[in-house]
Design a protein around this motif. Structure first.
Motif, PDB file in Angstrom:
ATOM      1  N   ASP A 288      45.448  39.101  52.108  1.00  0.00           N
ATOM      2  CA  ASP A 288      46.252  39.926  51.512  1.00  0.00           C
ATOM      3  C   ASP A 288      46.527  39.552  50.190  1.00  0.00           C
ATOM      4  O   ASP A 288      46.795  40.436  49.134  1.00  0.00           O
ATOM      5  N   ILE A 289      46.343  38.386  49.876  1.00  0.00           N
ATOM      6  CA  ILE A 289      46.808  37.768  48.494  1.00  0.00           C
ATOM      7  C   ILE A 289      45.430  37.190  47.732  1.00  0.00           C
ATOM      8  O   ILE A 289      44.709  36.569  48.440  1.00  0.00           O
ATOM      9  N   TRP A 303      48.426  38.087  43.390  1.00  0.00           N
ATOM     10  CA  TRP A 303      48.646  39.678  43.422  1.00  0.00           C
ATOM     11  C   TRP A 303      48.367  39.963  44.953  1.00  0.00           C
ATOM     12  O   TRP A 303      47.687  39.264  45.704  1.00  0.00           O
ATOM     13  N   ASN A 304      48.800  41.173  45.291  1.00  0.00           N
ATOM     14  CA  ASN A 304      48.498  41.748  46.418  1.00  0.00           C
ATOM     15  C   ASN A 304      47.284  42.292  46.339  1.00  0.00           C
ATOM     16  O   ASN A 304      47.177  43.285  45.428  1.00  0.00           O
ATOM     17  N   ARG A 305      46.185  42.030  47.115  1.00  0.00           N
ATOM     18  CA  ARG A 305      44.790  42.601  46.863  1.00  0.00           C
ATOM     19  C   ARG A 305      44.970  43.818  47.177  1.00  0.00           C
ATOM     20  O   ARG A 305      44.391  44.782  46.609  1.00  0.00           O
ATOM     21  N   ARG A 306      45.557  44.382  48.360  1.00  0.00           N
ATOM     22  CA  ARG A 306      45.429  45.616  48.787  1.00  0.00           C
ATOM     23  C   ARG A 306      46.095  46.840  47.844  1.00  0.00           C
ATOM     24  O   ARG A 306      45.744  47.872  47.733  1.00  0.00           O
ATOM     25  N   THR A 307      47.275  46.617  47.125  1.00  0.00           N
ATOM     26  CA  THR A 307      47.905  47.471  46.168  1.00  0.00           C
ATOM     27  C   THR A 307      47.881  46.987  44.750  1.00  0.00           C
ATOM     28  O   THR A 307      48.081  47.930  44.146  1.00  0.00           O
ATOM     29  N   GLU A 309      49.423  44.908  43.196  1.00  0.00           N
ATOM     30  CA  GLU A 309      50.775  44.537  42.608  1.00  0.00           C
ATOM     31  C   GLU A 309      50.913  42.999  42.300  1.00  0.00           C
ATOM     32  O   GLU A 309      50.390  42.092  42.987  1.00  0.00           O
ATOM     33  N   LEU A 311      52.513  39.456  41.809  1.00  0.00           N
ATOM     34  CA  LEU A 311      53.479  38.892  42.706  1.00  0.00           C
ATOM     35  C   LEU A 311      54.233  37.820  42.055  1.00  0.00           C
ATOM     36  O   LEU A 311      55.499  38.037  41.689  1.00  0.00           O
ATOM     37  N   HIS A 329      49.274  33.457  53.300  1.00  0.00           N
ATOM     38  CA  HIS A 329      49.943  33.507  51.843  1.00  0.00           C
ATOM     39  C   HIS A 329      49.959  32.161  51.217  1.00  0.00           C
ATOM     40  O   HIS A 329      50.414  32.015  49.995  1.00  0.00           O
ATOM     41  N   GLU A 345      54.373  30.000  50.655  1.00  0.00           N
ATOM     42  CA  GLU A 345      54.986  30.983  50.110  1.00  0.00           C
ATOM     43  C   GLU A 345      56.439  30.730  50.577  1.00  0.00           C
ATOM     44  O   GLU A 345      56.920  30.256  51.665  1.00  0.00           O
TER      45      GLU A 345
END
Length: 372
Positions: A288-289, A303-307, A309, A311, A329, A345
């Protein structure tokens, strides 16, 4: 990367006995191991395998400074590459550690610091340079025949650096950084006005070009250097900017399974802290990250890989090596002047990995997780 568990059973036993220090790992889980290159205070280079509690499984002297490592599937062999432009790679038996076979580059060739095995462990592909023409190459080595060089194919660009297989085990993805170098001139860029980076997809067995993906024109000075491949075929990549140092281009992005390139945004103040340079990139256990390190900026960004975004960023002096920790994470990080730390995290600070030895070394660029 999976290697033969029985081959390093002895070292594992010591690591298991000592337990796991950082993170939230369960005592029932087999402890992860990591391989990285390092130097001592006198500049003597070596490659080492270690556990999260600071147990050293082996340490092997290298001819000169090392860069990245790759593990041969279903084998105890680990291959370590010289820092670019280098003329050797070393084959280390993890059961013995102290013994290494050194393979020298072919005539008029040098290595760019990275390599990858076919999933069956039979062949090793290494990123190389044709010194005469400047063309990027992938040298092919028969691992079962003492790493005899059996051929080469075009990398579809100049200055190939990192490479990996996609999850199909057939398609090579190559980060052609666009920078031409030579052994006699070291890391000097010989084509500063003609940098043309790309990410190439190659069907390896038949040497067939599937794609050669370039960034849009405003970002052509972004030398694509390192990658991390997800199970869904997404390729995360990090760049080193070769243009005006006052520019602030995005440095990290992804190539989706359908071949679309997207660049990740981040706040300008955080981007300034990356100093236009990504040294290494990794995905967390869940994929995810995306984590990208900047030794020049002394920071790691997530970053969030899927969106896409952004972080957060964390500060760590001269940080470069990064790899996933067992928990979602979380990441392990190595530094040239700040030892080995874990990013967990939700934790207020990054924790140092136990063991005084881990903190005194000058750790080099990359960190290879070993799944046993």
């Amino acid at each position: 990367m999976v290697i033969d568990r029985r081959a390093i059973l002895k070292g594992l036993a010591a690591a298991v006995a000592a337990g796991l220090a950082p993170g939230r790992a369960s005592a029932a889980r087999r402890p992860p191991l990591y391989v990285s290159c390092r130097m001592d205070a006198e500049g003597k280079a070596s490659a080492t395998m270690f556990s999260l509690d600071g147990q050293e499984i082996f340490s092997t002297l290298l001819p000169t400074r090392g860069h990245d490592a790759t593990a041969r599937p279903a084998s105890s062999e680990i291959v370590v590459f010289a820092r670019r432009p280098g003329n050797w790679f070393a084959v280390i038996d993890a059961t013995k550690g102290g013994e290494a076979r050194t393979i020298l580059a072919a005539k008029d060739r040098h290595y760019y610091g990275h390599g990858v095995f076919t999933p069956d462990g039979r062949l090793l592909y290494a990123t190389e340079n044709d010194i005469t023409s400047g063309a990027g190459l992938l040298g092919i080595y028969d691992a079962g025949d003492a790493y005899r060089r059996i051929g080469e194919i075009s990398s579809r660009g100049i200055g190939p650096h990192d490479l990996a297989f996609l999850p199909d085990g057939k398609t090579l993805v190559v980060a052609n950084g666009g920078l031409r170098t030579a052994l006699e001139t070291g890391r000097e860029v010989l084509n500063p006005d003609d940098i043309q980076p790309n990410i190439a997809l190659i069907e390896a067995a038949h040497d067939q070009t599937l794609a050669a993906l370039q960034l849009h024109q405003p970002y052509r000075a972004l030398s694509i250097r390192h990658m991390a491949v997800a199970r869904d075929r997404t390729v995360a990549f990090g760049c080193q900017y070769q243009g005006d140092p006052n520019d602030l281009p995005p440095l990290v992005g992804t190539v989706s399974a359908d071949g679309k390139i997207g660049l990740f945004e981040m706040p300008e103040v955080e981007l300034m802290g990356m100093s236009n340079y990504v040294g290494s990139i990794a995905l967390d256990k869940s994929e995810d990250i995306v984590a990208a390190t900047s030794p020049q900026g002394g920071s790691v960004a997530l970053w969030n890989r899927r969106t896409g975004e952004f972080l957060t960023t964390e500060r760590m002096g001269d940080v470069c090596g990064v790899a996933a920790l067992p928990e979602t994470h979380d990441f392990l990080l190595t530094s040239g002047n700040d030892g080995v730390r874990s990013y967990v995290e939700g934790a207020e600070t990054m924790a140092r990995v136990t063991g005084d030895k881990m903190q005194k070394w000058i750790w080099d660029n990359h960190l290879l997780p070993i799944d046993v």
